[in-house]
Enzyme design. Structure first.
Site, PDB file in Angstrom:
ATOM      1  CG  ASP A  20     -26.631  57.502  42.675  1.00 31.85           C
ATOM      2  OD1 ASP A  20     -27.270  58.563  42.666  1.00 31.85           O
ATOM      3  OD2 ASP A  20     -26.607  56.713  43.632  1.00 31.85           O
ATOM      4  CG  ASP A  24     -27.613  62.221  46.057  1.00 28.14           C
ATOM      5  OD1 ASP A  24     -27.872  61.281  46.827  1.00 28.14           O
ATOM      6  OD2 ASP A  24     -26.991  63.246  46.407  1.00 28.14           O
ATOM      7  CD  GLU A  29     -31.343  60.518  48.587  1.00 39.51           C
ATOM      8  OE1 GLU A  29     -31.003  59.975  49.656  1.00 39.51           O
ATOM      9  OE2 GLU A  29     -30.550  61.174  47.883  1.00 39.51           O
ATOM     10  CG  HIS A  42     -25.761  54.400  49.371  1.00 33.73           C
ATOM     11  ND1 HIS A  42     -26.926  54.402  48.643  1.00 33.73           N
ATOM     12  CD2 HIS A  42     -25.353  55.683  49.431  1.00 33.73           C
ATOM     13  CE1 HIS A  42     -27.207  55.644  48.273  1.00 33.73           C
ATOM     14  NE2 HIS A  42     -26.271  56.436  48.743  1.00 33.73           N
ATOM     15  CG  ASP A  43     -27.088  57.452  52.120  1.00 33.59           C
ATOM     16  OD1 ASP A  43     -25.867  57.377  52.347  1.00 33.59           O
ATOM     17  OD2 ASP A  43     -27.583  58.204  51.261  1.00 33.59           O
TER      18      ASP A  43
END
Length: 549
Positions: free
Chosen positions: A96, A197, A252, A326-327
């Site tokens: 990431d 990200d 993302e 994870h979000d």
């Protein structure tokens, strides 16, 4: 067809995956100890959420030093061993990377604070006050103003996220050169790609509005989402890093329409391999608002998924398929039934995802049907976004009970509970006190699931095998059947040789539907199917994958 288009990615949230030293926080050596488990599952790539040095205000997405592994996770030697051990098992590693902002503890920002003339000052986005106010009315995604005043400089810096996470100024060529140098450093370590990200936010409109501080708060997304130079910045990264290293990359792309996602992922443009988009996981936002008790209609969900399927394929884009990360709260608790029909629900969601066009992602715990945390006290939460949202809801007159119900449904903390490996007190995750404690003991664990006949883990293994060996699931066209059906999601994948039919009953009631002749069962979450004279009866939360040659 690229190899990664047939493979399955497994997302690891290191803090919650496996602790090896008893400090209650997952670490690199813990991941290494579970590589055989991931190899058995059949995954081809691991996506690791950030493990760089960080104060942890956003669980690692606030990077203080891009070149260092945070000691809480281990050492650089540990990371290099992880790379080596993963590669021995033919598993690639995707790191990431956060390029929209840094931590305010990053050395670049510390330099930027020293003076307006400091060369690092222009690494970030600064604006002068307007009549003693913030430059405009933008609100941070973590609540409150998106601007932070620094009295010593008499300037505000932009932070689209937490106040401790100042946004980077990508218009600065020196910053971009620094970023390319850093990305190359990790490429030289031998990693296989990046998950980027909020990458579609890196290009801000230089004419961002001023004098709007007296108007209602606005998130300002029209001035930075898919901004004016974002594609050239990503193409530049491709030319300098991604392309030469044959990286697998996933961006993302929140709040991005299909037309833009195609641009990011069409290989002719040389930008990204694939895209995470989020329209389908916002389907239960009431009037577009996250922090509400939401409900969804299956037809809305299938309409969104189908639009992305057909349009991305038609124009050469590529989807990253997911239900969880994870979000996001756990999809099993959100879209199906995590109690009476827990096994069937987990398998249904897996089958729907793996039948679609794109590269599927498994989030840790999906393969054992982990569900939401269901915390009952705000003190149980660690996540800044959730805590800020809770206090904002109370400030707006909402009751504590309702605010907590909303967090139980929508908080990203739901997906961050430690991985459940066995039946011991903390599931074999740690011998100490876990950084995030479960409220109730859940009897689902890897140990239990693997001992169960026709289990969820093996169901995922079967789907991963099918993805690798039935090319129609990779390159076949997509067609939504019965778009007005609010109970059963039915779609076809087809090419000139074969046709795959997926049917999934998203209700707790039996549903009867027509099935054309010539289809045979490949896989079903009940193990068989009830087919009689061209009609199939789908039991509660039943899903089937059928094939016609």
């Amino acid at each position: 067809m690229k190899e990664w288009q047939k493979e399955t990615v497994y997302q690891i949230y290191p803090r919650s995956f496996q602790d090896s030293n008893g400090d209650g926080i997952g670490d690199i050596n813990g991941i290494i100890s579970r590589l055989d488990y991931l190899q058995k599952l059949g995954i081809g790539l691991i996506w690791l959420t950030p493990m760089y040095l960080s104060p942890g205000n956003d669980n690692g997405y606030d990077i203080a030093d891009y070149y260092r592994i945070d000691p809480v996770f281990g050492t650089m030697d540990d990371f290099e061993k992880l790379l080596s051990e993963a590669h021995k098992r033919d598993i690639k590693i995707i790191m990431d990377m956060v390029l929209n902002h840094t931590s305010n503890e990053n050395s670049w920002f510390k330099e930027a604070l020293k003076s307006k003339d400091n060369p690092y000052h222009n690494y970030y986005i600064w604006r002068d006050p307007v009549d003693g106010h913030e430059p405009n009315n933008w609100v941070s995604k973590f609540s409150g103003s998106a601007w932070k005043y620094v009295p010593e400089l008499d300037q505000y810096y932009l932070h689209l996220y937490d106040v401790t996470m100042p946004d980077l100024n990508w218009r600065n060529e020196n910053l971009r050169a620094e970023i390319f140098k850093m990305l190359t450093y990790w490429a030289n370590k031998g990693i296989d790609g990046f998950r980027l990200d909020v990458i579609n936010n890196i290009s801000k409109d230089k004419n961002m509005p001023n004098d709007t501080f007296n108007t209602p708060l606005d998130d300002g997304r029209n001035f930075y989402t898919n901004g004016p130079h974002v594609h050239e910045y990503i193409h530049e990264m491709y030319e300098k890093v991604f392309g030469p290293n044959k990286f697998v990359t996933v961006g993302e792309l929140s709040s991005t329409p299909i037309s833009e996602a195609v641009k990011y992922t069409n290989p002719k443009r040389q930008e990204l391999s694939m895209a995470f988009t989020f329209h389908h996981v916002k389907v239960d936002y009431t009037n577009g608002k996250k922090w509400t008790l939401g409900h969804y209609k299956l037809t809305d969900l299938t309409s969104i998924l189908s639009a992305w399927q057909t349009q991305m394929q038609r124009h050469g884009g590529w989807n990253a398929l997911f239900w969880n990360n994870h979000d996001q709260p756990r999809a099993i608790s959100r879209f199906t039934n995590d109690d009476e029909y827990r096994d069937q629900s987990a398998k249904l969601l897996a089958m729907v995802e793996f039948g679609l066009q794109g590269t599927p992602y498994i989030y840790q715990g999906d393969e054992i049907a982990m569900k939401n945390a269901y915390f009952t006290d705000i003190k149980q939460y660690k996540d800044h976004e959730s805590i800020n949202a809770y206090h904002e809801m109370l400030k707006n007159g909402m009751s504590e009970d309702l605010a907590l119900q909303i967090l139980q449904q929508k908080s990203r903390e739901n997906s961050r509970l430690p991985m459940q490996w066995d039946s011991t007190k903390y599931y074999g995750f740690t011998t100490g006190q876990p950084w995030l404690k479960p409220q109730h003991h859940d009897d689902y664990s890897v140990e239990k699931v693997l001992k169960t006949k026709n289990n969820i883990f093996d169901f995922y293994r079967a789907l991963i095998f099918l993805r690798k060996h039935k090319t129609v699931l990779v390159d076949g066209e997509y067609k939504l059947l019965n778009p007005k059906d609010n109970s059963v999601y039915s779609y076809e994948r087809f090419n000139n040789k074969r046709k795959i039919l997926v049917m999934a009953n998203f209700t707790e009631h039996a549903q009867e539907r027509d099935v054309a002749a010539g289809f045979d069962l490949i896989l079903g979450n009940y193990g068989d199917m009830q087919l009689n004279q061209g009609k199939i009866t789908l039991r509660p939360y039943e899903s089937v994958m059928l094939e016609k040659k």
